[in-house]
Scaffold this active site. Sequence first.
Site, PDB file in Angstrom:
ATOM      1  N   ASN A  98       0.823  -1.204   0.000  1.00  0.00           N
ATOM      2  CA  ASN A  98       0.000   0.000   0.000  1.00  0.00           C
ATOM      3  C   ASN A  98       0.863   1.263   0.000  1.00  0.00           C
ATOM      4  O   ASN A  98       1.956   1.273   0.559  1.00  0.00           O
ATOM      5  CB  ASN A  98      -0.932   0.008   1.219  1.00  0.00           C
ATOM      6  CG  ASN A  98      -1.878  -1.181   1.218  1.00  0.00           C
ATOM      7  OD1 ASN A  98      -2.085  -1.806   0.171  1.00  0.00           O
ATOM      8  ND2 ASN A  98      -2.403  -1.540   2.368  1.00  0.00           N
ATOM      9  N   HIS A 115       5.850  -0.559  -2.734  1.00  0.00           N
ATOM     10  CA  HIS A 115       5.415   0.092  -3.982  1.00  0.00           C
ATOM     11  C   HIS A 115       5.468   1.610  -3.895  1.00  0.00           C
ATOM     12  O   HIS A 115       4.849   2.290  -4.709  1.00  0.00           O
ATOM     13  CB  HIS A 115       3.991  -0.366  -4.357  1.00  0.00           C
ATOM     14  CG  HIS A 115       3.938  -1.826  -4.714  1.00  0.00           C
ATOM     15  ND1 HIS A 115       2.764  -2.507  -4.869  1.00  0.00           N
ATOM     16  CD2 HIS A 115       4.927  -2.740  -4.930  1.00  0.00           C
ATOM     17  CE1 HIS A 115       3.025  -3.775  -5.173  1.00  0.00           C
ATOM     18  NE2 HIS A 115       4.342  -3.941  -5.220  1.00  0.00           N
ATOM     19  N   CYS A 145      13.722  22.176 -11.714  1.00  0.00           N
ATOM     20  CA  CYS A 145      14.556  22.122 -12.947  1.00  0.00           C
ATOM     21  C   CYS A 145      13.698  22.338 -14.185  1.00  0.00           C
ATOM     22  O   CYS A 145      14.212  22.417 -15.297  1.00  0.00           O
ATOM     23  CB  CYS A 145      15.279  20.766 -13.032  1.00  0.00           C
ATOM     24  SG  CYS A 145      14.254  19.393 -13.606  1.00  0.00           S
ATOM     25  N   SER A 184      -4.364  -9.905  -2.663  1.00  0.00           N
ATOM     26  CA  SER A 184      -4.743 -11.014  -3.555  1.00  0.00           C
ATOM     27  C   SER A 184      -3.515 -11.818  -3.973  1.00  0.00           C
ATOM     28  O   SER A 184      -3.615 -12.868  -4.588  1.00  0.00           O
ATOM     29  CB  SER A 184      -5.426 -10.447  -4.802  1.00  0.00           C
ATOM     30  OG  SER A 184      -4.518  -9.557  -5.472  1.00  0.00           O
ATOM     31  N   PRO A 209     -11.180 -12.159   3.474  1.00  0.00           N
ATOM     32  CA  PRO A 209     -12.534 -12.733   3.386  1.00  0.00           C
ATOM     33  C   PRO A 209     -12.683 -13.703   2.215  1.00  0.00           C
ATOM     34  O   PRO A 209     -13.581 -14.527   2.180  1.00  0.00           O
ATOM     35  CB  PRO A 209     -13.439 -11.505   3.207  1.00  0.00           C
ATOM     36  CG  PRO A 209     -12.554 -10.370   2.849  1.00  0.00           C
ATOM     37  CD  PRO A 209     -11.181 -10.701   3.290  1.00  0.00           C
TER      38      PRO A 209
HETATM   39  N1  APR Z   1      -9.901  -7.218   4.957  1.00  0.00           N
HETATM   40  C1  APR Z   1      -8.975  -8.073   4.439  1.00  0.00           C
HETATM   41  N2  APR Z   1      -8.881  -8.367   3.126  1.00  0.00           N
HETATM   42  C2  APR Z   1      -9.743  -7.752   2.294  1.00  0.00           C
HETATM   43  C3  APR Z   1     -10.739  -6.847   2.748  1.00  0.00           C
HETATM   44  C4  APR Z   1     -10.781  -6.596   4.137  1.00  0.00           C
HETATM   45  N3  APR Z   1     -11.693  -5.739   4.647  1.00  0.00           N
HETATM   46  N4  APR Z   1     -11.441  -6.415   1.660  1.00  0.00           N
HETATM   47  C5  APR Z   1     -10.904  -7.016   0.574  1.00  0.00           C
HETATM   48  N5  APR Z   1      -9.905  -7.827   0.959  1.00  0.00           N
HETATM   49  C6  APR Z   1      -9.030  -8.650   0.130  1.00  0.00           C
HETATM   50  C7  APR Z   1      -9.607  -9.046  -1.211  1.00  0.00           C
HETATM   51  O1  APR Z   1     -10.302 -10.283  -1.081  1.00  0.00           O
HETATM   52  C8  APR Z   1      -8.341  -9.218  -2.049  1.00  0.00           C
HETATM   53  O2  APR Z   1      -7.836 -10.530  -1.938  1.00  0.00           O
HETATM   54  O3  APR Z   1      -7.906  -7.838  -0.172  1.00  0.00           O
HETATM   55  C9  APR Z   1      -7.345  -8.243  -1.408  1.00  0.00           C
HETATM   56  C10 APR Z   1      -7.091  -7.009  -2.241  1.00  0.00           C
HETATM   57  O4  APR Z   1      -6.471  -7.438  -3.420  1.00  0.00           O
HETATM   58  P1  APR Z   1      -6.079  -6.362  -4.543  1.00  0.00           P
HETATM   59  O5  APR Z   1      -7.235  -5.459  -4.769  1.00  0.00           O
HETATM   60  O6  APR Z   1      -5.510  -7.149  -5.678  1.00  0.00           O
HETATM   61  O7  APR Z   1      -4.941  -5.476  -3.878  1.00  0.00           O
HETATM   62  P2  APR Z   1      -3.419  -5.852  -3.664  1.00  0.00           P
HETATM   63  O8  APR Z   1      -3.254  -7.315  -3.441  1.00  0.00           O
HETATM   64  O9  APR Z   1      -2.903  -4.941  -2.629  1.00  0.00           O
HETATM   65  O10 APR Z   1      -2.762  -5.441  -5.074  1.00  0.00           O
HETATM   66  C11 APR Z   1      -1.352  -5.534  -5.179  1.00  0.00           C
HETATM   67  O11 APR Z   1      -1.494  -4.442  -7.325  1.00  0.00           O
HETATM   68  O12 APR Z   1      -2.475  -2.781  -8.571  1.00  0.00           O
HETATM   69  C12 APR Z   1      -1.329  -3.150  -7.923  1.00  0.00           C
HETATM   70  O13 APR Z   1       0.314  -1.734  -6.969  1.00  0.00           O
HETATM   71  C13 APR Z   1      -1.013  -2.180  -6.799  1.00  0.00           C
HETATM   72  O14 APR Z   1      -0.127  -2.628  -4.597  1.00  0.00           O
HETATM   73  C14 APR Z   1      -1.122  -3.017  -5.544  1.00  0.00           C
HETATM   74  C15 APR Z   1      -0.856  -4.419  -6.060  1.00  0.00           C
END
Ligand code: APR
Length: 246
Positions: A98, A115, A145, A184, A209
């Site tokens: 994040n 990131h 610059c 994810s 979840p």
């Molecule tokens: N608590 C825990 N997990 C949650 C919640 C919650 N309240 N709500 C959603 N999730 C889970 C979803 O099920 C999903 O598996 O969080 C995950 C979010 O996944 P992504 O949206 O893919 O985000 P992330 O894994 O952080 O993405 C990685 O991708 O786009 C790039 O640079 C960006 O850092 C990011 C990277």
Amino acid sequence: MYSSIIEKLKNAKKIVFVTGAGISQESGIPTFRGKDGLWRNYDAMKLATIEAFYENPNLVWEWYNERRNNIFSSEPNLGHKAIVEMEKFFEVIVLTQNIDGLHQRAGSSQVLELHGSIVKIKCTVCNYREVIYTKFSKIPPLCPCGNILRPDVVWFGEALPQNVWKKAIIHSMDCNVMIIAGTSLVVSPANTLPIYAKQNNATLIEINPDETIMTDDMDLSIRSTSSVALPKLVSVLNKNLGGRGS
Ligand code: APR
């Protein structure tokens, strides 16, 4: 469920968290791939690549200004705060994908931003870097610059800062437990960190979840949101390891 986690945690010295957008979802910051995820409404390849930025810096900066606004009006949630509380019992390292800075604002003392950060900007040409906590009135912002500034974040196709990535691997290979919360695990190389941890016999615990592509590799999966699961974990730790807390 939580009592079996205690068995895994009670002899732990160092815990590494790998977190993603899901842990900030309950602070009102949308995830990327969830049902209301950012990539549902925006094309990642048009906003989060260096090519997209050079093609249309205004569009990318409009999107980042919108995200800055959203993030600056968000607060750390109970999940972020529970991770801070776990520092009473263990050395806790947070490896976060994040860029919202909520772990640091909650009080976590060791955070690595894999990131980058929404408040950091850098020049596209010279070495100028700055930390800005306000929205930009003029976009794209210009460097002293004269060249345009960009968000100091890692876009698709870009490498993570070498020093940050090296430290992330070292911590992952040195922990007793890795808790993967709110991600994810589809984006590399962050999604290789649980493999490094497993190579060193760490226990892998997933808090999400939904299932992820690495759920089968986990020792334990808690199907819950992080703002529910993590405070619950802390209260079980207080009951079982209360005397150990500093
Ligand atoms: N608590 C825990 N997990 C949650 C919640 C919650 N309240 N709500 C959603 N999730 C889970 C979803 O099920 C999903 O598996 O969080 C995950 C979010 O996944 P992504 O949206 O893919 O985000 P992330 O894994 O952080 O993405 C990685 O991708 O786009 C790039 O640079 C960006 O850092 C990011 C990277």
